[in-house]
Design a protein around this motif. Structure first.
Motif, PDB file in Angstrom:
ATOM      1  N   ASP A 150       1.098  -1.380   0.267  1.00  0.00           N
ATOM      2  CA  ASP A 150      -0.128  -0.047  -0.106  1.00  0.00           C
ATOM      3  C   ASP A 150       0.979   1.606  -0.082  1.00  0.00           C
ATOM      4  O   ASP A 150       1.266   1.927   1.035  1.00  0.00           O
ATOM      5  CB  ASP A 150      -0.774  -0.476   1.580  1.00  0.00           C
ATOM      6  N   ALA A 151       1.182   1.916  -1.091  1.00  0.00           N
ATOM      7  CA  ALA A 151       2.278   2.868  -1.406  1.00  0.00           C
ATOM      8  C   ALA A 151       1.293   4.240  -0.646  1.00  0.00           C
ATOM      9  O   ALA A 151       1.784   5.552  -0.636  1.00  0.00           O
ATOM     10  CB  ALA A 151       2.434   2.569  -3.080  1.00  0.00           C
ATOM     11  N   LEU A 152      -0.168   4.139  -0.454  1.00  0.00           N
ATOM     12  CA  LEU A 152      -0.477   5.311  -0.269  1.00  0.00           C
ATOM     13  C   LEU A 152      -0.811   5.705   0.830  1.00  0.00           C
ATOM     14  O   LEU A 152      -2.012   6.593   1.814  1.00  0.00           O
ATOM     15  CB  LEU A 152      -2.200   5.514  -0.803  1.00  0.00           C
ATOM     16  N   THR A 153       0.433   4.876   2.040  1.00  0.00           N
ATOM     17  CA  THR A 153      -0.130   5.632   3.302  1.00  0.00           C
ATOM     18  C   THR A 153       2.051   5.366   3.808  1.00  0.00           C
ATOM     19  O   THR A 153       2.591   4.822   3.440  1.00  0.00           O
ATOM     20  CB  THR A 153      -0.614   3.927   4.073  1.00  0.00           C
ATOM     21  N   GLY A 199       1.548   6.729  -8.684  1.00  0.00           N
ATOM     22  CA  GLY A 199       1.323   7.718  -7.969  1.00  0.00           C
ATOM     23  C   GLY A 199       0.555   8.598  -7.861  1.00  0.00           C
ATOM     24  O   GLY A 199       0.308   9.981  -7.137  1.00  0.00           O
ATOM     25  N   ARG A 200      -1.305   8.055  -8.789  1.00  0.00           N
ATOM     26  CA  ARG A 200      -2.357   8.837  -8.097  1.00  0.00           C
ATOM     27  C   ARG A 200      -2.926   8.241  -7.222  1.00  0.00           C
ATOM     28  O   ARG A 200      -3.170   7.857  -5.768  1.00  0.00           O
ATOM     29  CB  ARG A 200      -3.155   8.421 -10.171  1.00  0.00           C
ATOM     30  N   SER A 201      -4.110   9.760  -6.908  1.00  0.00           N
ATOM     31  CA  SER A 201      -4.994   9.184  -5.982  1.00  0.00           C
ATOM     32  C   SER A 201      -5.767   7.967  -5.850  1.00  0.00           C
ATOM     33  O   SER A 201      -6.155   7.530  -7.372  1.00  0.00           O
ATOM     34  CB  SER A 201      -5.275  10.158  -5.727  1.00  0.00           C
ATOM     35  N   PRO A 202      -5.632   7.214  -4.562  1.00  0.00           N
ATOM     36  CA  PRO A 202      -7.165   6.231  -4.676  1.00  0.00           C
ATOM     37  C   PRO A 202      -8.482   6.293  -5.119  1.00  0.00           C
ATOM     38  O   PRO A 202      -8.814   5.506  -6.205  1.00  0.00           O
ATOM     39  CB  PRO A 202      -7.387   5.686  -3.699  1.00  0.00           C
ATOM     40  N   ASP A 239      -0.792   8.392   9.360  1.00  0.00           N
ATOM     41  CA  ASP A 239      -1.025   9.607   8.469  1.00  0.00           C
ATOM     42  C   ASP A 239      -1.654  10.353   8.463  1.00  0.00           C
ATOM     43  O   ASP A 239      -2.468   9.942   9.636  1.00  0.00           O
ATOM     44  CB  ASP A 239      -2.099   8.703   7.467  1.00  0.00           C
ATOM     45  N   THR A 240      -2.123  11.839   8.637  1.00  0.00           N
ATOM     46  CA  THR A 240      -2.958  12.742   7.930  1.00  0.00           C
ATOM     47  C   THR A 240      -2.690  13.172   7.468  1.00  0.00           C
ATOM     48  O   THR A 240      -2.194  14.162   6.033  1.00  0.00           O
ATOM     49  CB  THR A 240      -2.045  14.021   9.167  1.00  0.00           C
ATOM     50  N   ARG A 241      -4.096  14.602   7.310  1.00  0.00           N
ATOM     51  CA  ARG A 241      -3.878  15.704   6.001  1.00  0.00           C
ATOM     52  C   ARG A 241      -4.528  16.741   6.646  1.00  0.00           C
ATOM     53  O   ARG A 241      -5.699  16.830   7.515  1.00  0.00           O
ATOM     54  CB  ARG A 241      -5.223  15.003   5.371  1.00  0.00           C
ATOM     55  N   ASP A 242      -3.951  17.892   6.909  1.00  0.00           N
ATOM     56  CA  ASP A 242      -4.204  19.393   7.462  1.00  0.00           C
ATOM     57  C   ASP A 242      -4.560  19.001   8.713  1.00  0.00           C
ATOM     58  O   ASP A 242      -5.491  19.583   9.008  1.00  0.00           O
ATOM     59  CB  ASP A 242      -5.391  20.045   6.125  1.00  0.00           C
ATOM     60  N   LYS A 262       6.543  17.160   5.766  1.00  0.00           N
ATOM     61  CA  LYS A 262       5.667  18.656   4.631  1.00  0.00           C
ATOM     62  C   LYS A 262       4.795  17.702   3.962  1.00  0.00           C
ATOM     63  O   LYS A 262       5.083  16.235   3.503  1.00  0.00           O
ATOM     64  CB  LYS A 262       6.891  18.156   3.252  1.00  0.00           C
ATOM     65  N   THR A 263       3.693  18.633   3.258  1.00  0.00           N
ATOM     66  CA  THR A 263       2.319  17.714   3.310  1.00  0.00           C
ATOM     67  C   THR A 263       2.864  17.319   1.657  1.00  0.00           C
ATOM     68  O   THR A 263       2.880  18.066   0.788  1.00  0.00           O
ATOM     69  CB  THR A 263       1.440  18.892   2.960  1.00  0.00           C
ATOM     70  N   ASP A 264       1.888  16.509   1.136  1.00  0.00           N
ATOM     71  CA  ASP A 264       1.950  15.946  -0.166  1.00  0.00           C
ATOM     72  C   ASP A 264       1.123  15.920  -0.401  1.00  0.00           C
ATOM     73  O   ASP A 264       0.128  15.668   0.098  1.00  0.00           O
ATOM     74  CB  ASP A 264       1.876  14.419  -0.271  1.00  0.00           C
ATOM     75  N   GLY A 265       0.289  16.349  -2.167  1.00  0.00           N
ATOM     76  CA  GLY A 265      -0.446  16.600  -2.109  1.00  0.00           C
ATOM     77  C   GLY A 265      -2.018  15.383  -2.802  1.00  0.00           C
ATOM     78  O   GLY A 265      -2.671  15.390  -2.154  1.00  0.00           O
ATOM     79  N   VAL A 266      -0.837  14.387  -2.441  1.00  0.00           N
ATOM     80  CA  VAL A 266      -2.062  12.953  -2.193  1.00  0.00           C
ATOM     81  C   VAL A 266      -2.269  12.622  -1.245  1.00  0.00           C
ATOM     82  O   VAL A 266      -3.275  11.851  -0.362  1.00  0.00           O
ATOM     83  CB  VAL A 266      -1.709  11.453  -3.559  1.00  0.00           C
ATOM     84  N   LYS A 267      -1.080  12.180  -0.977  1.00  0.00           N
ATOM     85  CA  LYS A 267      -1.282  10.793   0.188  1.00  0.00           C
ATOM     86  C   LYS A 267      -1.263  12.231   2.143  1.00  0.00           C
ATOM     87  O   LYS A 267      -0.951  11.869   3.558  1.00  0.00           O
ATOM     88  CB  LYS A 267      -0.324  10.623   0.899  1.00  0.00           C
ATOM     89  N   GLY A 268      -1.173  13.570   1.464  1.00  0.00           N
ATOM     90  CA  GLY A 268      -1.433  13.834   2.733  1.00  0.00           C
ATOM     91  C   GLY A 268       0.272  14.563   3.915  1.00  0.00           C
ATOM     92  O   GLY A 268       1.113  14.089   3.476  1.00  0.00           O
ATOM     93  N   ALA A 269       0.249  14.373   5.420  1.00  0.00           N
ATOM     94  CA  ALA A 269       1.555  15.164   6.164  1.00  0.00           C
ATOM     95  C   ALA A 269       1.665  13.593   6.867  1.00  0.00           C
ATOM     96  O   ALA A 269       0.730  13.386   7.441  1.00  0.00           O
ATOM     97  CB  ALA A 269       1.611  16.080   6.916  1.00  0.00           C
ATOM     98  N   ALA A 270       3.118  12.491   6.716  1.00  0.00           N
ATOM     99  CA  ALA A 270       3.694  11.726   7.771  1.00  0.00           C
ATOM    100  C   ALA A 270       3.299  12.415   9.190  1.00  0.00           C
ATOM    101  O   ALA A 270       4.446  13.223   9.663  1.00  0.00           O
ATOM    102  CB  ALA A 270       4.638  11.041   7.561  1.00  0.00           C
TER     103      ALA A 270
END
Length: 647
Positions: free
Chosen positions: A50-53, A406-409, A98-101, A125-133
């Protein structure tokens, strides 16, 4: 979920892409009691699948989340704390979430003496798809509990805040979540991957006039506090919350409807068959394991058809047609109680395991409840829509086991996992016979219950329990063609409902000028037949006077049936029939369901009506969900969006 997310599905993909088995096998063999499923050991999911986390879930996973949150309508935020119970799979001192904003105020952990103490953390730093770790550095190995104090932004991707004016009753504000696919991280710091399942509990504080509901057991603590408990382990995307002016109407002892008071009677009547659906599905696929099954009817801005949050499916009001013609959406969300909620895709590459099985089960429910004719009509409509959509998709996106790169799910939610996935299962049913395939599906749900699995695990189970058990019926090469191949297999037999034969014939006589619209015999047509009549009309060069004749005879413009309205406006725009624009403005302004608005904006954006469409959007935008806004902002991004003055 029947929601037709984010990337928008073509206009003919209606009713949650409902399909039913194309035909029954006449020579299906009898099943003996000894024909049991072959047992497979659960397969551990490697970290990199799962590359999206950002979560380091193969080292440590969250087993339980305890939330203590306040719903603040003045600031449009959720604030409070999340306490995470941790299960360590190897010794370590680092937890990555995982976090976003999210604004993180502090993090603390329990030490070996049982005392809470502050621990350092880093928000990347925030990633446009995954948010911020969110990386948490623990002072002791294998720490058992971590507590995070935080609040959301005022416009998180997974929460919509509505003013009173944007609700049915216009008296109280409203908020609701939409966590799928990876939007739970925008309102909870957690491991936002379907590979991780956890139980959760919550204590939610809100104004005493506000009713709070979640996808969990509910208990009122006081006039301002409500407690929730979800005892079954679920993936993060199924954690859900809503708050507003809500009332409840029971359907039976385990099922009922939540809605704003203005909608509760209509909704209860429309969805009164829900208890029967539960009984039908449980009889065919095993016990319903979630305790209750309630429906929450959300405001019209809800961006999707439905969301299968366990115990409490979120439902769009656009399916309240007054005649139960669109209730297959309820069957779809209920079906997720087995396919998706009980057996879950481990990554978003495997989405078809959720949606293909669900669309298949949905249509078996519809067939049992309303008959094979209606079910097959819905299947034929869904298939036609898929064919139209495949013509527009990149060929690589027509693969069931989709490589997202690398796209959004969110971009995985096309008609492919729904309809192509369901057609694959219909193919297996036809080949092995319904009796054998029903037993296989039931055993599959039981075997993988409360697990998250990959396509590889499904294929192994399929091979052992169907292909090898009943050899020389279906080959591995055919399975490869379905799962890894582009488009639809050449050996697919398309569904065909003969209930549409008369519809097609009458449409042609009208197109040929042999009959006027008023002379067509339509008094017995169902919604599905009307949709067939409209959707198969010529998409270009249909004379304006012919469209006006249709509209005068059948009053399509301004219809209260959302599906017929969408089909009609799509046809009108394709043929440049702009007499519909005043009513279309109301359609685009009054609802926010992505499948019913975004394709219409897309059609307008490529025409001389671009400026008109943009102005409609600017005014309607505040009432749209953040995910709908994101899709449409990109469409109208030639210059900054500004609200125009009301006239």
């Amino acid at each position: 979920m029947l929601s037709f997310h984010r990337t928008v599905i073509s206009s003919a993909l209606l009713f949650a892409l409902q399909l039913v088995p194309i035909a029954h096998a006449n020579n299906a063999p009898n099943i003996s009691a000894s024909e049991l499923a072959v047992t497979l050991a659960p397969t551990e999911i490697p970290q990199n699948q799962d590359a999206l986390t950002y979560a380091n879930y193969t080292e440590v996973s969250v087993s339980h989340i305890e939330l203590a949150l306040t719903v603040d309508f003045k600031q449009n935020r959720l604030s409070g704390e999340a306490t995470l119970d941790l299960a360590w799979h190897k010794a370590g001192k680092t937890l990555i979430l995982d976090t976003r904003d999210l604004t993180i105020s502090s993090v603390s952990a329990v030490n070996t003496a049982g005392k809470w103490h502050s621990v350092p953390f880093t928000l990347a730093k925030t990633d446009g798809v995954k948010g911020a770790a969110l990386s948490i550095n623990l002072t002791e190995e294998n720490t058992q509990k971590v507590k995070i104090n935080y609040h959301t932004s005022d416009n998180p991707s997974g929460i919509q805040w509505l003013t009173p004016e944007q609700t049915q009753g216009k008296q109280l504000p409203f908020m609701f979540s939409q966590s799928q696919a990876i939007h739970a991280r925008s309102w909870i710091p957690l491991q936002d991957t379907p590979a991780v399942r956890q139980t959760y509990s919550a204590t939610i504080t809100a104004d005493k006039a506000i009713t709070v509901v979640m996808s969990a057991d509910r208990k009122i603590l006081s006039s301002t506090q409500t407690q929730f408990t979800m005892p079954q382990a679920i993936p993060a995307y199924l954690i859900a919350i809503a708050a507003g002016h809500l009332t409840f109407s029971p359907l039976n002892d385990i099922s009922g409807v939540w809605a704003e008071p203005e909608l509760i009677d209509k909704a209860s009547q429309e969805f009164s068959d829900t208890p029967q659906m539960i009984d039908i599905a449980a009889k065919r696929y095993g016990d319903y394991r979630w305790g209750r099954y309630d429906l929450l009817i959300l405001p019209p801005s809800f961006p999707f058809g439905g969301m299968e949050n366990p115990r409490l499916s979120f439902i769009t009001p656009t399916v309240i047609a007054g005649d139960k013609s669109l209730v297959s959406l309820i069957a779809h969300e209920l079906a997720h109680s087995w396919s998706g909620n009980l057996v879950t895709n481990a990554t978003w590459r495997d989405l078809w395991l959720n949606e293909g099985f669900t669309t298949y089960v949905e249509n078996r429910i519809m067939e049992d409840l309303y008959g094979s004719d209606r079910a097959l009509m819905e299947q034929t409509i869904g298939y036609s829509g898929l064919i139209a959509e495949l013509a527009e998709l990149d060929s690589s996106d027509s693969v069931l086991h989709l490589d997202l790169g690398g796209r959004s799910p969110d971009e995985a939610f096309s008609g492919v996992p729904y309809v192509k996935g369901q057609l694959f299962l219909v193919f297996l049913e036809q080949k092995f016979g319904r009796e054998r395939f029903d037993a296989f599906v039931k055993n599959y749900f039981n075997h993988f219950a409360f697990q998250s699995i990959t396509t590889a695990q499904f294929r192994e189970y399929l091979s052992l329990n169907l292909l090898q058990k009943y050899p020389n019926i279906v080959s591995e090469a055919e399975i490869d063609t379905w799962i890894e191949g582009e488009g639809l297999p050449s050996f697919l037999v398309p569904p065909n409902s003969h209930a549409f034969d008369d519809i097609d014939a009458q449409r042609q006589t009208w197109l040929d000028g042999k009959h006027s619209a008023s002379e067509l015999k339509t008094s017995t047509w169902s919604v599905h037949q009307w949709l067939r009549f409209i959707n198969e009309m010529p998409r270009i060069n249909l004379d304006q006077t012919k469209l006006a004749e249709l509209d005068k005879a059948f009053h399509f413009t301004g219809t209260g049936n959302s599906e017929i309205a969408f089909a009609w406006y799509s046809l009108a725009l394709d043929n440049g029939y702009y007499a519909v624009l005043p009513a279309l403005k109301q359609h685009l302004t009054n609802i926010g369901r992505m499948r019913l608005v975004v394709p219409l904006y897309q059609k307008l954006a490529g025409t001389k009506q671009y400026d008109w469409a943009k102005n409609v959007y600017i005014n309607a935008r505040p009432g749209y969900h953040p995910q709908t806004q994101a899709s449409l902002d990109a469409m109208f991004a030639d210059k900054p969006l500004q609200h125009e003055h009301s006239h």
